[in-house]
Design a protein around this motif. Structure first.
Motif, mmCIF file in Angstrom:
data_model
loop_
_atom_site.group_PDB
_atom_site.id
_atom_site.type_symbol
_atom_site.label_atom_id
_atom_site.label_comp_id
_atom_site.label_asym_id
_atom_site.label_seq_id
_atom_site.Cartn_x
_atom_site.Cartn_y
_atom_site.Cartn_z
ATOM 1 N N LYS A 214 -19.923 -45.514 69.132
ATOM 2 C CA LYS A 214 -21.131 -46.202 68.665
ATOM 3 C C LYS A 214 -22.360 -45.900 69.529
ATOM 4 O O LYS A 214 -23.444 -45.656 68.995
ATOM 5 C CB LYS A 214 -20.905 -47.719 68.651
ATOM 6 C CG LYS A 214 -19.824 -48.199 67.702
ATOM 7 C CD LYS A 214 -20.223 -48.006 66.236
ATOM 8 C CE LYS A 214 -19.167 -48.584 65.316
ATOM 9 N NZ LYS A 214 -19.498 -48.368 63.879
ATOM 10 N N LEU A 215 -22.197 -45.921 70.833
ATOM 11 C CA LEU A 215 -23.349 -45.815 71.725
ATOM 12 C C LEU A 215 -22.971 -45.012 72.966
ATOM 13 O O LEU A 215 -21.928 -45.260 73.582
ATOM 14 C CB LEU A 215 -23.839 -47.206 72.140
ATOM 15 C CG LEU A 215 -24.995 -47.265 73.149
ATOM 16 C CD1 LEU A 215 -26.267 -46.660 72.546
ATOM 17 C CD2 LEU A 215 -25.245 -48.709 73.587
ATOM 18 N N ALA A 216 -23.831 -44.051 73.317
ATOM 19 C CA ALA A 216 -23.602 -43.245 74.510
ATOM 20 C C ALA A 216 -24.935 -42.878 75.134
ATOM 21 O O ALA A 216 -25.977 -42.828 74.461
ATOM 22 C CB ALA A 216 -22.802 -41.987 74.181
ATOM 23 N N ILE A 217 -24.880 -42.585 76.440
ATOM 24 C CA ILE A 217 -26.072 -42.190 77.194
ATOM 25 C C ILE A 217 -25.754 -40.894 77.936
ATOM 26 O O ILE A 217 -24.666 -40.739 78.506
ATOM 27 C CB ILE A 217 -26.486 -43.290 78.189
ATOM 28 C CG1 ILE A 217 -26.907 -44.564 77.435
ATOM 29 C CG2 ILE A 217 -27.637 -42.806 79.076
ATOM 30 C CD1 ILE A 217 -27.226 -45.728 78.341
ATOM 31 N N ASP A 245 -39.856 -27.358 91.579
ATOM 32 C CA ASP A 245 -39.790 -27.837 90.197
ATOM 33 C C ASP A 245 -38.639 -28.845 90.101
ATOM 34 O O ASP A 245 -37.510 -28.548 90.516
ATOM 35 C CB ASP A 245 -39.543 -26.651 89.252
ATOM 36 C CG ASP A 245 -39.491 -27.063 87.795
ATOM 37 O OD1 ASP A 245 -40.463 -26.791 87.085
ATOM 38 O OD2 ASP A 245 -38.475 -27.635 87.355
ATOM 39 N N TRP A 246 -38.933 -30.027 89.577
ATOM 40 C CA TRP A 246 -37.886 -31.035 89.471
ATOM 41 C C TRP A 246 -38.142 -31.926 88.261
ATOM 42 O O TRP A 246 -39.251 -31.984 87.728
ATOM 43 C CB TRP A 246 -37.809 -31.887 90.743
ATOM 44 C CG TRP A 246 -39.070 -32.663 91.039
ATOM 45 C CD1 TRP A 246 -40.168 -32.230 91.699
ATOM 46 C CD2 TRP A 246 -39.347 -34.014 90.651
ATOM 47 N NE1 TRP A 246 -41.130 -33.208 91.767
ATOM 48 C CE2 TRP A 246 -40.640 -34.320 91.140
ATOM 49 C CE3 TRP A 246 -38.629 -34.991 89.965
ATOM 50 C CZ2 TRP A 246 -41.223 -35.571 90.940
ATOM 51 C CZ3 TRP A 246 -39.211 -36.236 89.760
ATOM 52 C CH2 TRP A 246 -40.494 -36.516 90.252
ATOM 53 N N GLY A 247 -37.100 -32.597 87.836
ATOM 54 C CA GLY A 247 -37.249 -33.498 86.703
ATOM 55 C C GLY A 247 -35.900 -33.852 86.105
ATOM 56 O O GLY A 247 -34.845 -33.648 86.703
ATOM 57 N N GLY A 248 -35.937 -34.358 84.900
ATOM 58 C CA GLY A 248 -34.707 -34.732 84.217
ATOM 59 C C GLY A 248 -35.004 -35.360 82.877
ATOM 60 O O GLY A 248 -36.170 -35.505 82.462
ATOM 61 N N ARG A 249 -33.938 -35.703 82.188
ATOM 62 C CA ARG A 249 -34.088 -36.397 80.907
ATOM 63 C C ARG A 249 -32.937 -37.377 80.722
ATOM 64 O O ARG A 249 -31.839 -37.195 81.273
ATOM 65 C CB ARG A 249 -34.145 -35.411 79.747
ATOM 66 C CG ARG A 249 -32.911 -34.597 79.495
ATOM 67 C CD ARG A 249 -33.085 -33.693 78.273
ATOM 68 N NE ARG A 249 -31.943 -32.820 78.085
ATOM 69 C CZ ARG A 249 -31.816 -31.610 78.630
ATOM 70 N NH1 ARG A 249 -32.791 -31.137 79.392
ATOM 71 N NH2 ARG A 249 -30.739 -30.887 78.412
ATOM 72 N N LEU A 250 -33.225 -38.410 79.965
ATOM 73 C CA LEU A 250 -32.250 -39.442 79.651
ATOM 74 C C LEU A 250 -32.253 -39.622 78.138
ATOM 75 O O LEU A 250 -33.313 -39.814 77.532
ATOM 76 C CB LEU A 250 -32.614 -40.749 80.352
ATOM 77 C CG LEU A 250 -31.563 -41.863 80.340
ATOM 78 C CD1 LEU A 250 -30.325 -41.440 81.130
ATOM 79 C CD2 LEU A 250 -32.148 -43.152 80.926
ATOM 80 N N VAL A 251 -31.060 -39.517 77.542
ATOM 81 C CA VAL A 251 -30.941 -39.576 76.090
ATOM 82 C C VAL A 251 -29.923 -40.654 75.725
ATOM 83 O O VAL A 251 -28.819 -40.694 76.292
ATOM 84 C CB VAL A 251 -30.492 -38.232 75.488
ATOM 85 C CG1 VAL A 251 -30.637 -38.252 73.969
ATOM 86 C CG2 VAL A 251 -31.279 -37.080 76.088
ATOM 87 N N ALA A 252 -30.278 -41.510 74.782
ATOM 88 C CA ALA A 252 -29.366 -42.530 74.266
ATOM 89 C C ALA A 252 -29.161 -42.281 72.773
ATOM 90 O O ALA A 252 -30.125 -42.056 72.033
ATOM 91 C CB ALA A 252 -29.932 -43.932 74.489
ATOM 92 N N LEU A 253 -27.905 -42.323 72.342
ATOM 93 C CA LEU A 253 -27.570 -42.139 70.932
ATOM 94 C C LEU A 253 -26.802 -43.353 70.449
ATOM 95 O O LEU A 253 -25.774 -43.721 71.025
ATOM 96 C CB LEU A 253 -26.735 -40.875 70.736
ATOM 97 C CG LEU A 253 -26.258 -40.586 69.310
ATOM 98 C CD1 LEU A 253 -27.453 -40.360 68.383
ATOM 99 C CD2 LEU A 253 -25.318 -39.385 69.276
#
Length: 772
Positions: A214-217, A245-253
């Motif tokens: 149902k839900l994941a990150i 260079d630095w950074g990131g991403r966060l994704v929720a489904l």
């Protein structure tokens, strides 16, 4: 010390690869470029699936020239950015003067490699966000870790991807969260360029199912610290072109039902090169000069929400994206006035421009899932961009003191604040009708309206003394105190707008299950352009060209035929394409001679024709041979005397693309014991020489442009040896094996003293991976 660190990492890699694996990998043992060649490495005969037409299709069935890369292939080939993608894609050249300045040329559609003031002719998308823009702007070279796929579509893609896809589109598709399994992966890359330039790249991914099914990150983080390899003799800094260079991403489904899914994404990247990578060969190998570091930095924040709903007959997708991009475009312009051109030349002269973009993009699509012969894609697109640019023209404090120029509050003699607003609104659709399993037709149209308007904001100032500006006193070497600071009045620029359709029609015929042929007609255009300094006279020579308002849309018509084939149960794959392109009302860059102010204009027409081939062969177990090659002939075919005078173009002149280019990839995979797989691979890229720009001087068409030149013909060879045991992998590599220093880019504008881009010197390194 740095060489010792690298050697230690290599020893660690060998030890790690020999230890028992903690998990078993399901990745294929050998990987080929996903251009249809992936078919050859898959024992089940499965094809790679792409979404270039906004629906899931086998790459071998799509009537387009497409090259695609999975994450496994990117990792194996060491591709972390745009350079590797261009190397592996036929007909594509990456013009990259320095980090964060990337302009692709596809199929010869380019008047020079810089595209100042022009919209890129190749659209670049990160998921649903177009990141290629108009004007003097940095474009962050995105981190290619934990991506689902990279697709490069050649030929105009105006129907589905809008006004910026004049000659192609590149799509970077990031991975979505896995709803079922906890997962993690990591990749570390440590390399050494020359004797003391250490390159460090670190990437990590963690996937957490919060509610199973149902839900994941999914979270991704990365950090790059790469020492430079050029010495700036002007600033005295060794290895000045360092990158952090630095950074990131966060994704929720969230998938509350089998029909509905909602994805939320947030990403951030901070790319900070400390100096340009352009060189001055006359100073010696790997040398450059500027009085202050040239800075092309970018901070990009992206927030996206995507909703997918499965109806019985179609899938509805709604994607909303907001992005914020802050950039610095700081450049030394001292080359504008050569020694001897004025009594006081050369002088300290530079531009520190700070840009701030805020972009909103909304796209909604309905893609059919019907069982019958008819399939459709319908959608709408809206983009709103506000770009604020602060133009600060500078001298330097040591120069001001040495020349006796006083009265300025700092090193800036002119400050101007501007902003522009651009919009694009479009509706699009494609229909495909399958008359049988062997023959189908596709037709598409996009009707869009684009607009752009520039504004000068009240404030800022132009410093003068006795009615004369900084150039007068510095070029004539006259000391003076500036005592008048005239602010700029608010000015509303002319609004440029245009609306026109883009068309696509293709016929596909599949004579056998292993061969697909197609013929495609498509059109493309770019949005109209507003010149930032429209109507402005030169501060150096009032009799020089008055900057025009801008450039109207250009037009492109493309005719392509192609065949995609796979033989001998997938052991041989051959894809071919031939094209003819007519390009009219070309948007072109021009430069005012006296003060190097850039502006956009239109000129007559050009024709580009050529062919491309991609091949993959498995001659023996564990052996793969891949080849891509492209031939292109593109030249100016229509030009008036007025257009020649303002642009420097010449009838019959070849455009800025190599006539011949290609790449050869060979790999051999073999077992080391029962649990370890080894792979040895070599990749050699050939690029022919090509023109840097139009040959003559804008405004003085009988005078040869002093910066005109041709890039070097070169071969760049990379070598890798990798080991994989379960989820653990290690790879030793050598980039630019023969330490080739060929010139791959020549900046077309005289204001830069260091104008030549070269291959990165030989780099030796190690990559350590887990879960890849």
């Amino acid at each position: 010390m740095r060489a010792i660190l690298l050697a230690s990492a290599c020893v660690t890699a060998i030890v790690v690869s020999a230890t028992p694996a903690q998990a078993q990998s399901t990745a294929p043992e050998s990987t080929a470029p996903a251009t249809g060649q992936e078919d050859a490495t898959d024992a089940s005969g499965n094809d790679i699936i792409v979404t270039a037409t906004r629906r899931n299709e086998r790459i071998q069935d799509v009537p387009l020239s497409i090259t695609a890369f999975s994450q496994e292939q990117l990792t194996e080939k060491g591709i972390v950015g745009f350079e590797g993608i261009a190397r592996e894609t036929p007909g594509i050249v990456l013009n990259r003067p320095t980090q964060n300045f990337n302009n692709f040329t596809a199929r010869g559609i380019a008047t020079n490699g810089y595209n100042a003031n022009l919209q890129s002719s190749v659209a670049v998308y990160i998921d649903e966000l177009p990141v290629s823009t108009i004007g003097n702007t940095t474009v962050v070279d995105p981190n290619l870790f934990d991506v689902e796929r990279v697709e490069f579509l050649r030929g105009p893609q105006g129907t589905l991807f809008g006004s910026g896809s004049l000659s192609g589109a590149m799509r970077i598709l990031t991975k979505s969260p896995n709803l079922h399994d906890f997962d993690y992966s990591a990749l570390a890359d440590i390399g050494l360029t020359g004797s003391d330039s250490l390159r460090q790249r670190y990437n990590v991914m963690v996937n957490v199912p919060v509610v199973t099914d149902k839900l994941a990150i999914r979270g991704v983080g990365f950090y790059r610290h790469e020492d430079g390899y050029l010495d700036n003799v002007g600033t005295g800094v060794h290895n000045s072109n360092k990158l952090v260079d630095w950074g990131g991403r966060l994704v929720a489904l969230w998938r509350p039902t089998d029909r509905l899914s909602i994805k939320l994404l947030g990403s951030y990247e901070n790319s900070d090169p400390k100096d340009s990578s352009l060189t001055s060969p006359s100073l010696g190998r790997e040398k450059r000069v500027s009085d202050q570091p040239d800075r092309f930095t970018g901070k990009q924040t992206v927030i996206n929400g995507t909703l997918d709903y499965e109806f019985d007959f179609a899938r509805l997708t709604s994607s909303s994206t907001y992005s914020k991009f802050d950039q610095r475009f700081w450049v030394d312009l001292a080359g504008t006035f050569a020694p001897g051109s004025f009594p006081g030349a050369p002088i300290a002269f530079g531009l520190d421009a700070n840009g701030y973009d805020k972009v909103f993009v909304q796209e909604t699509r309905l893609v059919s899932s019907l069982d019958g012969p008819l399939q459709f894609t319908l959608g709408g697109f809206y983009l709103h961009r506000r770009r604020d640019v602060d133009y600060f023209y500078r001298s330097s404090l040591p120069f001001l003191q040495a020349r006796g120029l006083t009265g300025l509050p700092d090193q800036y003699y002119q400050k101007q604040y501007t902003h522009s607003i651009s919009e694009e609104l479009a509706g699009f659709g494609e229909l495909t009708y399958r008359f049988s399993s062997k023959f189908w037709l596709t037709g598409g149209m996009r009707y869009g309206r684009t607009s752009a308007q520039g504004f000068t904001e009240a404030g800022g100032y132009l410093a003068t003394a006795f009615g004369q500006n900084y150039f007068t006193y510095s070029l004539l070497n006259i000391p003076v105190k500036f005592d008048t600071f005239t602010p700029y009045a608010a000015v509303t620029g002319v609004k440029a707008s245009g609306s026109k359709p883009s068309w696509k029609a293709s016929a596909s015929f599949k004579p056998t299950d292993s061969v697909t042929t197609y013929a495609t007609f498509s059109t493309g255009f770019r949005a109209p352009i507003v010149n930032a300094f429209a109507g402005r006279a030169s501060l150096v020579n009032p009799n020089d060209i008055i900057i025009p308002n801008g450039a109207s849309s250009d037009d492109l018509k493309s005719y392509e035929i192609g065949a995609k084939s796979r033989f001998l149960n997938g052991l041989v794959t051959i894809n071919l394409a031939a094209y003819l392109i007519d390009w009219s009302n070309i948007q072109a860059q021009a430069n005012r001679v006296s003060d190097s102010v850039q502006f956009a204009t239109n000129i007559g027409g050009a024709r580009s024709k050529g062919f491309e081939v991609e091949m993959g062969i498995i001659p023996a177990k564990g052996v793969f041979l891949g080849l891509n090659a492209a031939y292109n002939d593109s030249k100016i075919t229509k030009l008036s005397a007025t257009e020649a005078a303002i642009s420097g173009a010449v009838l019959g002149h070849r455009l800025s693309a190599p006539r011949l280019q290609g790449a050869l990839y060979a790999s051999y995979g073999f077992d080391l014991g029962n649990d370890t797989r080894a792979n040895l691979a070599v990749n050699a890229q050939y690029v022919g020489s090509y023109n840097s720009s139009f040959p003559n001087t804008p405004g003085a068409p009988t005078v040869r442009l002093v910066t005109f030149g041709e890039t070097d013909e070169f071969v760049n060879t990379n070598l890798t040896f990798g080991l994989k045991r379960g989820d653990i992998s290690a790879q030793l590599y050598v980039e630019n094996l023969f330490d080739d220093h060929s010139v791959t880019y020549i900046h077309p504008e005289a204001f830069l003293v260091s104008r030549f881009g070269t291959l990165r010197p030989r780099t030796i390194g190690i990559r350590l991976g887990y879960g890849l």
